[in-house]
Design an enzyme around this catalytic site. Structure first.
Site, PDB file in Angstrom:
ATOM      1  N   ILE A 160     -14.543  -2.361   1.428  1.00  0.00           N
ATOM      2  CA  ILE A 160     -14.569  -3.261   0.266  1.00  0.00           C
ATOM      3  C   ILE A 160     -14.463  -4.716   0.725  1.00  0.00           C
ATOM      4  CG2 ILE A 160     -13.410  -3.887  -1.897  1.00  0.00           C
ATOM      5  CD1 ILE A 160     -12.606  -0.872  -2.111  1.00  0.00           C
ATOM      6  N   ARG A 241      -3.831  -2.356  -3.920  1.00  0.00           N
ATOM      7  CA  ARG A 241      -2.751  -1.568  -4.515  1.00  0.00           C
ATOM      8  C   ARG A 241      -1.595  -2.496  -4.844  1.00  0.00           C
ATOM      9  NH1 ARG A 241      -5.858   1.780  -5.550  1.00  0.00           N
ATOM     10  NH2 ARG A 241      -5.925   3.982  -4.955  1.00  0.00           N
ATOM     11  N   GLU A 270       2.419   0.765 -12.162  1.00  0.00           N
ATOM     12  CA  GLU A 270       1.446   0.928 -13.254  1.00  0.00           C
ATOM     13  C   GLU A 270       1.888   2.055 -14.178  1.00  0.00           C
ATOM     14  OE1 GLU A 270      -2.410   1.365 -11.440  1.00  0.00           O
ATOM     15  OE2 GLU A 270      -2.181  -0.492 -10.351  1.00  0.00           O
ATOM     16  N   HIS A 288      -6.357  -1.967 -13.837  1.00  0.00           N
ATOM     17  CA  HIS A 288      -6.859  -1.104 -12.739  1.00  0.00           C
ATOM     18  C   HIS A 288      -8.256  -0.538 -13.053  1.00  0.00           C
ATOM     19  CE1 HIS A 288      -5.428   1.559  -9.185  1.00  0.00           C
ATOM     20  NE2 HIS A 288      -6.726   1.336  -9.108  1.00  0.00           N
TER      21      HIS A 288
HETATM   22  P1  NAP Z   1     -10.974   0.849   4.137  1.00  0.00           P
HETATM   23  O1  NAP Z   1     -12.425   0.824   4.464  1.00  0.00           O
HETATM   24  O2  NAP Z   1     -10.102   1.881   4.785  1.00  0.00           O
HETATM   25  O3  NAP Z   1     -10.386  -0.626   4.395  1.00  0.00           O
HETATM   26  C1  NAP Z   1      -9.040  -0.911   4.520  1.00  0.00           C
HETATM   27  C2  NAP Z   1      -8.898  -1.979   5.571  1.00  0.00           C
HETATM   28  O4  NAP Z   1      -7.534  -2.403   5.617  1.00  0.00           O
HETATM   29  C3  NAP Z   1      -9.262  -1.485   6.993  1.00  0.00           C
HETATM   30  O5  NAP Z   1     -10.134  -2.377   7.622  1.00  0.00           O
HETATM   31  C4  NAP Z   1      -7.900  -1.438   7.673  1.00  0.00           C
HETATM   32  O6  NAP Z   1      -7.975  -1.683   9.059  1.00  0.00           O
HETATM   33  C5  NAP Z   1      -7.205  -2.595   6.983  1.00  0.00           C
HETATM   34  N1  NAP Z   1      -5.776  -2.589   7.224  1.00  0.00           N
HETATM   35  C6  NAP Z   1      -4.964  -1.563   7.589  1.00  0.00           C
HETATM   36  N2  NAP Z   1      -3.708  -1.996   7.791  1.00  0.00           N
HETATM   37  C7  NAP Z   1      -3.724  -3.333   7.566  1.00  0.00           C
HETATM   38  C8  NAP Z   1      -2.739  -4.346   7.660  1.00  0.00           C
HETATM   39  N3  NAP Z   1      -1.478  -4.064   8.030  1.00  0.00           N
HETATM   40  N4  NAP Z   1      -3.099  -5.611   7.397  1.00  0.00           N
HETATM   41  C9  NAP Z   1      -4.371  -5.916   7.039  1.00  0.00           C
HETATM   42  N5  NAP Z   1      -5.358  -4.996   6.958  1.00  0.00           N
HETATM   43  C10 NAP Z   1      -5.036  -3.719   7.210  1.00  0.00           C
HETATM   44  O7  NAP Z   1     -10.763   1.067   2.575  1.00  0.00           O
HETATM   45  P2  NAP Z   1     -11.672   0.531   1.369  1.00  0.00           P
HETATM   46  O8  NAP Z   1     -12.623   1.593   0.967  1.00  0.00           O
HETATM   47  O9  NAP Z   1     -12.165  -0.824   1.698  1.00  0.00           O
HETATM   48  O10 NAP Z   1     -10.548   0.451   0.228  1.00  0.00           O
HETATM   49  C11 NAP Z   1      -9.415  -0.383   0.404  1.00  0.00           C
HETATM   50  C12 NAP Z   1      -8.363  -0.094  -0.642  1.00  0.00           C
HETATM   51  O11 NAP Z   1      -8.787  -0.611  -1.889  1.00  0.00           O
HETATM   52  C13 NAP Z   1      -8.125   1.384  -0.927  1.00  0.00           C
HETATM   53  O12 NAP Z   1      -7.207   1.969  -0.008  1.00  0.00           O
HETATM   54  C14 NAP Z   1      -7.564   1.372  -2.324  1.00  0.00           C
HETATM   55  O13 NAP Z   1      -6.153   1.324  -2.272  1.00  0.00           O
HETATM   56  C15 NAP Z   1      -8.119   0.086  -2.916  1.00  0.00           C
HETATM   57  N6  NAP Z   1      -9.092   0.315  -4.021  1.00  0.00           N
HETATM   58  C16 NAP Z   1      -8.777  -0.124  -5.275  1.00  0.00           C
HETATM   59  C17 NAP Z   1      -9.693   0.051  -6.292  1.00  0.00           C
HETATM   60  C18 NAP Z   1      -9.387  -0.414  -7.693  1.00  0.00           C
HETATM   61  O14 NAP Z   1      -9.764   0.269  -8.639  1.00  0.00           O
HETATM   62  N7  NAP Z   1      -8.772  -1.559  -7.867  1.00  0.00           N
HETATM   63  C19 NAP Z   1     -10.909   0.693  -6.056  1.00  0.00           C
HETATM   64  C20 NAP Z   1     -11.194   1.117  -4.787  1.00  0.00           C
HETATM   65  C21 NAP Z   1     -10.266   0.926  -3.759  1.00  0.00           C
HETATM   66  P3  NAP Z   1      -8.042  -0.434  10.085  1.00  0.00           P
HETATM   67  O15 NAP Z   1      -9.330   0.246   9.835  1.00  0.00           O
HETATM   68  O16 NAP Z   1      -7.944  -1.119  11.387  1.00  0.00           O
HETATM   69  O17 NAP Z   1      -6.858   0.437   9.770  1.00  0.00           O
END
Ligand code: NAP
Length: 326
Positions: A160, A241, A270, A288
């Site tokens: 994202i 989150r 939430e 959300h």
């Molecule tokens: P993703 O591809 O796993 O991206 C998460 C990123 O965060 C990864 O690059 C990860 O790095 C990084 N990360 C891990 N630990 C961290 C830290 N301590 N400091 C900074 N960055 C860190 O996941 P995504 O698909 O983009 O989704 C991200 C999150 O968005 C989901 O987990 C979910 O909670 C949220 N989300 C919310 C909605 C909503 O409805 N609002 C919808 C979709 C998703 P590494 O790969 O190196 O671990």
């Protein structure tokens, strides 16, 4: 015939997929669009082979005990899986799956909607107009802050975060990121982003947007010290989150003018929203809805259903989070 339990009404295409594969009688679903009471959930999962869950359900040892030893998969209809005790599932050799990728672009769109709404004070402006207070154009009325040409800071450059960065190019922004994993230079250049340490991200960002997952390391990653380190003109966005942010600290920062504004789609508890955040005119608050489009919710539900089908057909679910047990 396997038994599949769905914890909340989901898009029909996914229910149909499961019914066509396993038969109508194989699938049971909580019929109301409300959170299933915990005791009902524990009763209703007894003896099932698969659970299709949503993020309001806590999936833990208690639920695994209630389901019984025949449980063969929990498929979460979300990319985030902080509602699931994955180590507990792994100990019991129960695969857990999520829905990565299909909601990336939709959530990035919503993030941009929040960036624009927050910087340009859309919530406040609309409330003002609807309440009949708008009397005339004024040179000093509802002044927001420009988005184009500014410095965008991305905390967590995953799927994202990268989709948000792609959109930032069209706004001519200088895009920085912090992530525990730094990309190689050619990849950074292709994405049009540059790496900075967390303290520099805080200091330099005009708009700072959070896209990491929730983990013990990221819980309350943004608190009083972080908001004080940001520019007074900064805008803070969180569509990841709620518990990544210390909400009382954010409310204080908004109230004291430590930052300019915040846009939030997610909250610590939430559906409760901290009352001081509700009182902040400079906060845009959404319930959300990051992935909430017809198309994307159908894809998420179908992906969860396909993970169940794969598992019950003896295959490794494509989005399995603990494939080492299979
Ligand atoms: P993703 O591809 O796993 O991206 C998460 C990123 O965060 C990864 O690059 C990860 O790095 C990084 N990360 C891990 N630990 C961290 C830290 N301590 N400091 C900074 N960055 C860190 O996941 P995504 O698909 O983009 O989704 C991200 C999150 O968005 C989901 O987990 C979910 O909670 C949220 N989300 C919310 C909605 C909503 O409805 N609002 C919808 C979709 C998703 P590494 O790969 O190196 O671990």
């Amino acid at each position: 015939m396997p038994k599949i339990y769905i914890t909340r009404p989901i898009p029909v295409s996914a229910v149909r997929l499961l019914e066509e594969t396993f038969g109508k009688d194989a699938v049971r679903m909580w019929p109301e669009d409300t959170i299933i009471p915990r005791q009902k959930l524990l009763q209703n999962v007894a003896g099932v082979d698969a659970i299709l869950a949503i993020l309001t359900e806590r999936i833990d040892d208690e639920l695994f005990d209630a389901a019984g030893p025949q449980l063969r998969i929990v498929a979460n209809m979300a990319v985030g899986f902080d509602n699931i005790d994955v180590p507990a599932a792994t100990r019991r050799r129960i695969p857990v799956s999520n829905t990565p990728g299909v909601l990336t672009e939709t959530t990035a769109d919503l993030t941009w909607a929040l960036i624009l709404a927050t910087c340009r004070r859309l919530g406040e402006s609309e409330r003002f107009l609807r309440s009949g207070q708008w009397k005339c154009w004024s040179p000093t009325f509802m002044l927001g802050t420009d988005v184009h040409g500014k410095k965008l800071g991305i905390f967590g450059l995953g799927r994202i975060g990268q989709a948000v960065a792609r959109r930032a190019r069209a706004f001519g922004m200088d895009v920085m990121y912090y992530d525990p994993t730094r990309y190689e230079f050619p990849r950074e250049a292709a994405m049009g982003v540059r790496y900075v340490e967390f303290d520099e991200l805080l200091r330099e960002s005009d708009i700072l947007t959070v896209h990491c997952f929730l983990s013990p390391e990221t819980r309350h990653a943004f608190g009083e010290a972080q908001f004080c380190a940001m520019k007074k003109s900064a805008v803070f966005i969180n569509t990841a989150r709620g518990p990544i942010v210390d909400e009382p600290a954010l409310a204080r920062a908004l109230k004291n003018g430590d930052i300019f504004a915040a846009g939030l789609d997610v909250f610590e508890e939430e559906p409760k929203v901290h009352p001081e955040l509700l009182a902040c005119e400079n906060a845009v608050l959404l319930p959300h809805i990051g992935s909430a489009t017809e198309e994307t919710r159908a894809k998420m539900a179908e992906m969860a259903a396909r993970n169940i089908i794969q598992r019950l057909h003896g295959e490794v679910p494509v989005n399995c989070l603990n494939p080492e047990i299979l």
